[in-house]
Design a protein around this motif. Structure first.
Motif, PDB file in Angstrom:
ATOM      1  N   PHE A   1     -13.935  -4.741  -9.786  1.00 24.46           N
ATOM      2  CA  PHE A   1     -13.539  -4.703  -8.491  1.00 24.46           C
ATOM      3  C   PHE A   1     -13.229  -3.284  -8.032  1.00 24.46           C
ATOM      4  O   PHE A   1     -12.757  -2.289  -8.931  1.00 24.46           O
ATOM      5  N   LYS A   2     -13.369  -2.949  -6.917  1.00 26.99           N
ATOM      6  CA  LYS A   2     -13.214  -1.740  -6.251  1.00 26.99           C
ATOM      7  C   LYS A   2     -11.809  -1.383  -6.127  1.00 26.99           C
ATOM      8  O   LYS A   2     -11.107  -2.059  -5.691  1.00 26.99           O
ATOM      9  N   SER A   3     -11.214  -0.368  -6.734  1.00 31.94           N
ATOM     10  CA  SER A   3      -9.781   0.253  -6.565  1.00 31.94           C
ATOM     11  C   SER A   3      -9.510   0.366  -5.158  1.00 31.94           C
ATOM     12  O   SER A   3     -10.603   0.852  -4.480  1.00 31.94           O
ATOM     13  N   GLN A   4      -8.400   0.236  -4.784  1.00 34.05           N
ATOM     14  CA  GLN A   4      -7.808   0.301  -3.387  1.00 34.05           C
ATOM     15  C   GLN A   4      -6.535   0.860  -3.226  1.00 34.05           C
ATOM     16  O   GLN A   4      -5.533   0.580  -4.024  1.00 34.05           O
ATOM     17  N   LYS A   5      -6.286   1.760  -2.400  1.00 34.27           N
ATOM     18  CA  LYS A   5      -4.933   2.220  -2.041  1.00 34.27           C
ATOM     19  C   LYS A   5      -4.466   1.572  -0.637  1.00 34.27           C
ATOM     20  O   LYS A   5      -5.182   1.682   0.178  1.00 34.27           O
ATOM     21  N   ILE A   6      -3.032   1.200  -0.646  1.00 32.77           N
ATOM     22  CA  ILE A   6      -2.511   0.704   0.446  1.00 32.77           C
ATOM     23  C   ILE A   6      -1.323   1.355   0.831  1.00 32.77           C
ATOM     24  O   ILE A   6      -0.432   1.572  -0.188  1.00 32.77           O
ATOM     25  N   ARG A   7      -1.024   1.861   1.916  1.00 34.74           N
ATOM     26  CA  ARG A   7       0.214   2.468   2.619  1.00 34.74           C
ATOM     27  C   ARG A   7       1.182   1.384   2.761  1.00 34.74           C
ATOM     28  O   ARG A   7       0.892   0.525   3.761  1.00 34.74           O
ATOM     29  N   VAL A   8       2.446   1.504   2.301  1.00 36.84           N
ATOM     30  CA  VAL A   8       3.588   0.352   2.735  1.00 36.84           C
ATOM     31  C   VAL A   8       3.992   0.447   4.013  1.00 36.84           C
ATOM     32  O   VAL A   8       4.517   1.720   4.558  1.00 36.84           O
ATOM     33  N   THR A   9       4.291  -0.515   4.713  1.00 37.74           N
ATOM     34  CA  THR A   9       4.587  -0.562   6.047  1.00 37.74           C
ATOM     35  C   THR A   9       5.652  -1.431   6.204  1.00 37.74           C
ATOM     36  O   THR A   9       6.247  -2.126   5.290  1.00 37.74           O
ATOM     37  N   ASN A  10       6.622  -1.252   7.566  1.00 39.52           N
ATOM     38  CA  ASN A  10       7.491  -1.997   7.699  1.00 39.52           C
ATOM     39  C   ASN A  10       7.274  -3.731   7.693  1.00 39.52           C
ATOM     40  O   ASN A  10       8.225  -4.463   7.571  1.00 39.52           O
ATOM     41  N   ASP A  11       6.061  -3.769   8.214  1.00 39.94           N
ATOM     42  CA  ASP A  11       5.780  -4.992   8.589  1.00 39.94           C
ATOM     43  C   ASP A  11       5.519  -5.845   7.139  1.00 39.94           C
ATOM     44  O   ASP A  11       5.593  -7.226   6.892  1.00 39.94           O
ATOM     45  N   MET A  12       5.122  -5.068   6.017  1.00 40.19           N
ATOM     46  CA  MET A  12       4.898  -5.818   4.742  1.00 40.19           C
ATOM     47  C   MET A  12       6.177  -6.166   4.258  1.00 40.19           C
ATOM     48  O   MET A  12       6.283  -7.010   3.204  1.00 40.19           O
ATOM     49  N   PHE A  13       7.467  -5.586   4.597  1.00 41.43           N
ATOM     50  CA  PHE A  13       8.798  -6.009   4.052  1.00 41.43           C
ATOM     51  C   PHE A  13       9.042  -7.323   5.081  1.00 41.43           C
ATOM     52  O   PHE A  13       9.860  -8.106   4.470  1.00 41.43           O
ATOM     53  N   LYS A  14       8.799  -7.134   6.223  1.00 35.40           N
ATOM     54  CA  LYS A  14       9.124  -8.189   7.171  1.00 35.40           C
ATOM     55  C   LYS A  14       8.639  -9.585   6.895  1.00 35.40           C
ATOM     56  O   LYS A  14       9.152 -10.793   6.939  1.00 35.40           O
ATOM     57  N   PHE A  15       6.941  -9.204   6.801  1.00 38.16           N
ATOM     58  CA  PHE A  15       6.218 -10.663   6.441  1.00 38.16           C
ATOM     59  C   PHE A  15       5.903 -10.708   5.014  1.00 38.16           C
ATOM     60  O   PHE A  15       5.004  -9.946   4.645  1.00 38.16           O
ATOM     61  N   GLN A  16       6.973 -11.398   4.097  1.00 35.51           N
ATOM     62  CA  GLN A  16       6.423 -11.304   2.701  1.00 35.51           C
ATOM     63  C   GLN A  16       5.072 -12.126   2.573  1.00 35.51           C
ATOM     64  O   GLN A  16       4.650 -12.799   3.218  1.00 35.51           O
ATOM     65  N   ASN A  17       4.541 -11.667   1.398  1.00 39.71           N
ATOM     66  CA  ASN A  17       3.302 -12.447   0.715  1.00 39.71           C
ATOM     67  C   ASN A  17       2.269 -11.968   1.551  1.00 39.71           C
ATOM     68  O   ASN A  17       1.364 -12.679   1.988  1.00 39.71           O
ATOM     69  N   THR A  18       2.205 -10.640   1.877  1.00 39.32           N
ATOM     70  CA  THR A  18       1.044 -10.365   2.770  1.00 39.32           C
ATOM     71  C   THR A  18      -0.348 -10.165   1.837  1.00 39.32           C
ATOM     72  O   THR A  18      -0.103  -9.800   0.506  1.00 39.32           O
ATOM     73  N   LYS A  19      -1.285 -10.473   2.368  1.00 39.53           N
ATOM     74  CA  LYS A  19      -2.506 -10.745   1.478  1.00 39.53           C
ATOM     75  C   LYS A  19      -3.399  -9.344   1.396  1.00 39.53           C
ATOM     76  O   LYS A  19      -3.617  -8.848   2.517  1.00 39.53           O
ATOM     77  N   ILE A  20      -3.733  -8.882   0.191  1.00 43.02           N
ATOM     78  CA  ILE A  20      -4.440  -7.427   0.242  1.00 43.02           C
ATOM     79  C   ILE A  20      -5.622  -8.016  -0.636  1.00 43.02           C
ATOM     80  O   ILE A  20      -5.554  -8.604  -1.753  1.00 43.02           O
ATOM     81  N   ALA A  21      -6.880  -7.551  -0.004  1.00 38.93           N
ATOM     82  CA  ALA A  21      -8.188  -8.055  -0.785  1.00 38.93           C
ATOM     83  C   ALA A  21      -8.813  -7.122  -1.229  1.00 38.93           C
ATOM     84  O   ALA A  21      -8.883  -5.821  -1.068  1.00 38.93           O
ATOM     85  N   LEU A  22      -9.157  -7.604  -2.733  1.00 40.49           N
ATOM     86  CA  LEU A  22     -10.051  -6.550  -3.434  1.00 40.49           C
ATOM     87  C   LEU A  22     -11.666  -6.995  -3.538  1.00 40.49           C
ATOM     88  O   LEU A  22     -11.768  -8.163  -3.406  1.00 40.49           O
ATOM     89  N   THR A  23     -12.455  -6.021  -3.256  1.00 40.47           N
ATOM     90  CA  THR A  23     -13.895  -6.384  -3.162  1.00 40.47           C
ATOM     91  C   THR A  23     -14.562  -6.024  -4.275  1.00 40.47           C
ATOM     92  O   THR A  23     -14.388  -4.986  -5.359  1.00 40.47           O
ATOM     93  N   GLU A  24     -15.505  -7.006  -4.682  1.00 36.59           N
ATOM     94  CA  GLU A  24     -16.312  -6.954  -6.334  1.00 36.59           C
ATOM     95  C   GLU A  24     -17.142  -5.839  -6.053  1.00 36.59           C
ATOM     96  O   GLU A  24     -17.895  -6.037  -4.893  1.00 36.59           O
ATOM     97  N   LEU A  25     -17.222  -5.326  -7.100  1.00 34.62           N
ATOM     98  CA  LEU A  25     -18.492  -4.276  -7.296  1.00 34.62           C
ATOM     99  C   LEU A  25     -19.679  -4.966  -7.862  1.00 34.62           C
ATOM    100  O   LEU A  25     -19.820  -5.841  -8.553  1.00 34.62           O
ATOM    101  N   ALA A  26     -20.682  -4.361  -7.229  1.00 38.60           N
ATOM    102  CA  ALA A  26     -21.980  -4.951  -7.659  1.00 38.60           C
ATOM    103  C   ALA A  26     -22.624  -3.868  -8.659  1.00 38.60           C
ATOM    104  O   ALA A  26     -22.801  -2.697  -8.394  1.00 38.60           O
ATOM    105  N   TYR A  27     -22.840  -4.335 -10.094  1.00 37.43           N
ATOM    106  CA  TYR A  27     -23.192  -3.227 -11.065  1.00 37.43           C
ATOM    107  C   TYR A  27     -24.717  -3.470 -11.366  1.00 37.43           C
ATOM    108  O   TYR A  27     -25.317  -4.771 -11.183  1.00 37.43           O
TER     109      TYR A  27
END
Length: 257
Positions: free
Chosen positions: A81-107
């Motif tokens: 899967f493609k590595s990903q960087k996410i910046r932490v925001t206040n909303d991520m603390f307010k709304f727990q279990n935020t979904k973070i999606a990773l994209t599959e690589l095509a080899y």
């Protein structure tokens, strides 16, 4: 009117300072990692807080918890899967279990040409024709660092000393100008999750993110510390980290002298 204005200014300043202190407070962050194509939770995804230098992995439901503060950067890595960087925001603390999606690589599989060894049946001749890997590193009980077999020169410390004597040398430029990044070396080595991830990686991608230096800089550092080209090319990221750490410790000792 002036006393009222002064009171309002004081209250406003207090609110602003309170918000700023809350934004930089380290808290436990919970979120879920899913497959972007199927929306199914992903287990065993490595999550690293690049600022705090702590790591964790997702459970069988794709969930993870990690210590973070607002504006920290989380790094997600999973094989295929493609590595990903996410910046932490206040909303991520307010709304727990935020979904973070990773994209599959095509080899794309490239054509591989297998070249068998030309064996003659005579051991003395065949042994000489076999390739030798000189990139091994060995650990000895009682020693805090390993050593490299093969073409690593015993004059590595001398070369580091020569680097310090030259103000324009790459070692001095990198280690001297980025001491905060180099201090992360010890923290990285203390986190088992990060070490396990680095042991399985060979692309230097996570090291460049953690240390904020380029792949070329990593190669130049090890070249200046007299590590062989074979080791630099074939070692895993954890071995590279240990090599940089050893080189940095030598630099600090010699620099104080």
């Amino acid at each position: 009117m002036k006393p009222y204005l002064l009171l309002l200014c004081i209250l406003f300043s207090h609110i602003v300072l309170s918000q700023e202190s809350e934004s930089i407070e380290e808290r436990e962050l919970s979120a879920v990692v899913v497959n972007a194509q199927t929306d199914k939770p992903m287990e065993s995804v490595h999550v690293i807080n690049l600022n705090q230098v702590v790591g964790t992995i997702t459970d069988d439901k794709g969930q993870f918890k990690i210590t973070a503060a607002v504006n920290d950067t989380l790094y997600f890595s999973f094989l295929g899967f493609k590595s990903q960087k996410i910046r932490v925001t206040n909303d991520m603390f307010k709304f727990q279990n935020t979904k973070i999606a990773l994209t599959e690589l095509a080899y794309a599989l490239e054509e591989v040409i297998v070249r068998p060894y030309q064996l003659t049946g005579y051991l003395e001749i065949d042994v000489k024709n076999l390739p030798i890997n000189n990139a091994y590193q060995y650990s000895i009980s009682g020693l805090s660092v390993g050593y490299e077999a093969g073409s690593k020169s015993p004059s590595a410390v001398t070369k580091v000393l020569g680097a310090i004597m030259n103000p324009a040398d790459l070692l001095r430029n990198l280690f001297g100008k980025q001491p905060n990044q180099m201090k992360k070396l010890r923290k990285i080595k203390e986190d088992d999750q990060i070490r396990d991830l680095l042991a399985s990686k060979f692309d230097r991608e996570i090291l460049t993110e953690l240390l904020q230096i380029d792949k070329v800089d990593i190669q130049d550092i090890l070249n200046n510390c007299n590590y062989s080209k074979s080791f630099i090319k074939t070692a895993n990221d954890l071995q590279i980290l240990d090599a940089i750490s050893s080189c940095y410790e030598d630099f600090k000792v010699l620099n104080r002298q």
